[in-house]
Structures are given as structure tokens and as C-alpha cells.
Enzyme design. Structure first.
Site, mmCIF file in Angstrom:
data_model
loop_
_atom_site.group_PDB
_atom_site.id
_atom_site.type_symbol
_atom_site.label_atom_id
_atom_site.label_comp_id
_atom_site.label_asym_id
_atom_site.label_seq_id
_atom_site.Cartn_x
_atom_site.Cartn_y
_atom_site.Cartn_z
ATOM 1 N N SER A 95 -2.640 -0.023 2.919
ATOM 2 C CA SER A 95 -2.013 1.133 2.281
ATOM 3 C C SER A 95 -1.032 0.881 1.270
ATOM 4 C CB SER A 95 -1.414 2.058 3.124
ATOM 5 O OG SER A 95 -0.644 2.941 2.891
ATOM 6 N N VAL A 155 4.012 -4.970 1.695
ATOM 7 C CA VAL A 155 3.376 -6.166 1.312
ATOM 8 C C VAL A 155 2.088 -5.661 0.302
ATOM 9 C CG1 VAL A 155 1.630 -7.969 1.987
ATOM 10 C CG2 VAL A 155 3.412 -7.532 3.418
ATOM 11 N N CYS A 156 1.482 -4.472 0.641
ATOM 12 C CA CYS A 156 0.611 -4.010 -0.251
ATOM 13 C C CYS A 156 1.280 -3.480 -1.575
ATOM 14 C CB CYS A 156 -0.165 -2.752 0.322
ATOM 15 S SG CYS A 156 -0.899 -3.127 1.837
ATOM 16 N N ASP A 157 2.497 -2.885 -1.507
ATOM 17 C CA ASP A 157 3.327 -2.628 -2.662
ATOM 18 C C ASP A 157 3.601 -3.707 -3.630
ATOM 19 O OD1 ASP A 157 5.391 -0.434 -3.834
ATOM 20 O OD2 ASP A 157 6.332 -2.513 -3.779
#
Length: 165
Positions: free
Chosen positions: A52, A57-59
Site C-alpha cells: 500500500s 516503506v511503500c511511500d
């Protein structure tokens, strides 16, 4: 393949992709709620699957690739998650994302199935990276053993640059 989410084993659903394979086609949904398939993309592509965009971490991963993507001409970066396109639009606007295209696998889960990235227990995509050349050959694959870890940015970018030379 063994993958963990927060140190707990999870089950990946779908077909594992390997270097040398022809990249599997898929249909994902863009920010205009339109279907996009691999056939709609061209050139050298970096395809990133993430759980997501609205997680730290994805950001960081998507923002890092947004910064470096503009420095590599003729390479397209796609970040695919289960986030709804509406959430992806808001996230991109909030962070000034212009060099990474976001796609959602929420509808048919074909990216998850065809790339072996769907986490059965969570209904999310695992963190993985694929570099695909202009002939749809997979030249780099990274499935992270721990979903919450960051990918090998340098190796992914080098694999894309190598195709261009």
C-alpha cells in the site's frame, strides 16, 4: 518462495516470474479507472508491486523511484498496489508524484496472480520488482523475503540502465 510479513510467513498466490521469462500480461486499473495492460506499455519498464502506498516503506520506495525515474530517459516506472485508484490519486497529489505511474490491482488481481505477488492472508501485493525490456523479456526480478524491507534500488536501476546501453 518463502516470504514473511512482519516476520510471519505468508503465502504468495500466483506464478513466480524469473529472469529470462516473457513478462506476463496483466490488466490493472489506472487513476482514471481505465484498464491498463502490459501491452499498453512500451520500452524499458520497471514494475514495482507494493502492499500500500499509504505505508512508510511503500511511500519511501515510490518517492525514491519518482526522483530517480526522471534521470533515466526511456524508462517507465509503474507502482502497483491494491490501493483504490482514488487513494492513489490523493497520494500522488500529496507527494508531487509525476514520474511514477500508479496502477491498482484491486479489481481482478491479475498482477498478483500473473507475477506471483498476491499475499493470500492479507489480500495485498508483496513487495517485488521486475525490470522488463522493450521485447517483454524479464531481465531482473526481486521478491523481498520480508515484505516490510526496502528493495535494492541500485540493482533495479542498474538492470534498467544495462538494457538501454
Amino acid at each position: 518462495m518463502k516470504v514473511k510479513f512482519q516476520k510471519k510467513p505468508v503465502t504468495l498466490w500466483g506464478n513466480e516470474v524469473k529472469v529470462g521469462d516473457t513478462a506476463p500480461d496483466f490488466i490493472a486499473i489506472d487513476n482514471n479507472m481505465q484498464p491498463v495492460s502490459l501491452k499498453d506499455t512500451k520500452g524499458v519498464r520497471i514494475i514495482l508491486t507494493v502492499p500500500s502506498l499509504d505505508t512508510p516503506v511503500c511511500d519511501l520506495e515510490a518517492r525514491t523511484f519518482n526522483e530517480v525515474a526522471s534521470s533515466i530517459p526511456n524508462v517507465s516506472v509503474y507502482t502497483i498496489s491494491m490501493d483504490l485508484p482514488f487513494a492513489q490519486i490523493r497520494w500522488c497529489a500529496a507527494h508531487g508524484i509525476k514520474n511514477v505511474k500508479t496502477l491498482s490491482d484491486f479489481k481482478d488481481r491479475l498482477v498478483g496472480k500473473n507475477y506471483g505477488t498476491y499475499i493470500e492472508e492479507l489480500g495485498l501485493l508483496t513487495r517485488a520488482a521486475f525490470v522488463i525490456d522493450e521485447n517483454n523479456k524479464v531481465t531482473y526480478v526481486e521478491y523481498l523475503e520480508e515484505v516490510t524491507d526496502q528493495p535494492n534500488y541500485d540493482a533495479i536501476l542498474e538492470a534498467a540502465k544495462k538494457i538501454l546501453n
